[in-house]
Enzyme design. Structure first.
Site, mmCIF file in Angstrom:
data_model
loop_
_atom_site.group_PDB
_atom_site.id
_atom_site.type_symbol
_atom_site.label_atom_id
_atom_site.label_comp_id
_atom_site.label_asym_id
_atom_site.label_seq_id
_atom_site.Cartn_x
_atom_site.Cartn_y
_atom_site.Cartn_z
ATOM 1 C CE LYS A 51 -12.621 52.654 20.579
ATOM 2 N NZ LYS A 51 -12.479 51.847 21.488
ATOM 3 C CD GLN A 95 -12.439 48.422 23.167
ATOM 4 O OE1 GLN A 95 -12.121 49.455 22.641
ATOM 5 N NE2 GLN A 95 -13.799 48.295 22.991
ATOM 6 C CG ASP A 118 -13.169 55.127 26.950
ATOM 7 O OD1 ASP A 118 -13.947 55.557 26.066
ATOM 8 O OD2 ASP A 118 -12.906 53.992 27.608
HETATM 9 N N1 GUN Z 1 -16.205 48.817 24.820
HETATM 10 C C1 GUN Z 1 -17.299 49.117 24.090
HETATM 11 N N2 GUN Z 1 -17.363 50.678 24.262
HETATM 12 C C2 GUN Z 1 -16.267 51.065 24.925
HETATM 13 C C3 GUN Z 1 -15.916 52.306 25.160
HETATM 14 O O1 GUN Z 1 -16.586 53.478 24.750
HETATM 15 N N3 GUN Z 1 -15.061 52.457 25.919
HETATM 16 C C4 GUN Z 1 -14.070 51.415 26.239
HETATM 17 N N4 GUN Z 1 -13.003 51.634 26.611
HETATM 18 N N5 GUN Z 1 -14.573 50.177 25.885
HETATM 19 C C5 GUN Z 1 -15.621 50.026 25.275
#
Ligand code: GUN
Length: 293
Positions: A51, A95, A118
């Site tokens: 990211k 995350q 998200d």
């Molecule tokens: N962990 C795995 N996929 C995601 C996601 O799309 N968002 C978040 N916050 N954590 C994740």
């Protein structure tokens, strides 16, 4: 069989992001994304790293907040409240999963819904359920939907079966695909670990989505001839012949299933590529909405 490649579709999304980004920059605004990582989970670390890399490639303002595994709930809440107040940050992503002692829902509830890129805050999930386009939809389900749209796969009236009921993927994708927008208007069934005669249910699918988190779970007996298969799984399995001793596989047994499909997404190089692209798109939209552009 057509291979639905995430890379090229993600590039289309990045192209749009870049255009919007340049417009914002010309107007004097710089979109900013904060990613919060708690603990040492290697997969989470890898995601957060990608990211950050993508933010840098786009020229976006990017902040990575790394906290130790033993972080207290109150301290994590304070980090979120500080990011809510930070004018340079338009998107916040925590995350997941968080270490076991932390309450994820309580953390997500504290994110300003206008910065919840998200799409996990109840306000945004509510907007998704209400077909209100001013909210943010979770990135992986939006990525799946975008892949279908870009590949010219008709979803209106299609039987979609999603295996997996997580909020992050299954449940949110069901809302998107039964919604009235582009890539919607489908007849959606959610199947899960308690579903009776799963194979009979999945064989009804024109579009079958696997989001269970079990390597190679979906085999040829689950798939109708001519179905479209979307594989959301990203599982690391041991493989002594691979350079790292392991490799990534999906929830679908790709080699066993591919010849039955009209189209299928690979792992890696499929849905995974789309998640970050949709996150960037959501962050740029959060900036536009905040600045009234
Ligand atoms: N962990 C795995 N996929 C995601 C996601 O799309 N968002 C978040 N916050 N954590 C994740």
């Amino acid at each position: 069989m057509k291979l639905i490649e995430g890379k090229s579709i993600a590039e289309t999304v990045y192209g749009e992001c870049l255009e919007s980004f340049e417009e914002l920059k010309a107007a004097g605004f710089l979109p900013g994304l904060a990613v919060v990582l708690v603990g040492e989970d290697p997969a989470s670390r890898a995601y957060v790293g990608s990211k950050e890399k993508k933010c840098q490639e786009l020229g976006m303002h990017s902040v990575k907040i790394e906290l130790p595994a033993e972080t207290k709930q109150e301290d994590l809440h304070q980090v979120i409240l500080d990011l809510n107040a930070d004018e340079t940050i338009h998107g916040i992503l925590v995350q997941l999963p968080l270490p076991n002692h932390l309450d994820e829902d309580a953390v997500i509830l504290r994110i300003d819904p206008a910065k919840d890129v998200d799409g996990l805050h109840p306000v945004n999930l509510g907007k998704l359920a209400m077909d209100d386009p001013t909210g943010f939809a979770p990135c992986t389900p939006s990525g799946c939907q975008r892949m279908l749209v870009e590949s010219g796969i008709e979803t209106s009236g299609a039987n979609v079966v999603i295996v997996g009921r997580s909020l992050l993927v299954g449940k949110s994708l069901a809302l998107l695909m039964m919604g009235k927008g582009e890539g919607g208007n489908a007849t959606v069934t959610i199947a899960h670990s308690r579903t009776k005669d799963l194979k009979a249910v999945t064989r009804e699918a024109d579009i079958l989505v696997a989001a269970i988190g079990i390597p190679h779970f979906i085999g040829p007996d689950h798939v109708k001839e001519g179905a479209v298969v979307v594989d959301v799984g990203i599982n690391r399995i041991a493989d002594p012949t691979a350079p790292r001793g392991s490799r990534l596989v999906g929830d679908v047994d790709f080699d066993a299933v591919k010849d039955k499909c009209e189209a299928i997404t690979p792992v890696p190089g499929g849905v995974g590529r789309m998640t970050i692209a949709m996150l960037m798109a959501n962050t740029i939209r959060a900036c536009r909405l905040k600045e009234g552009l």
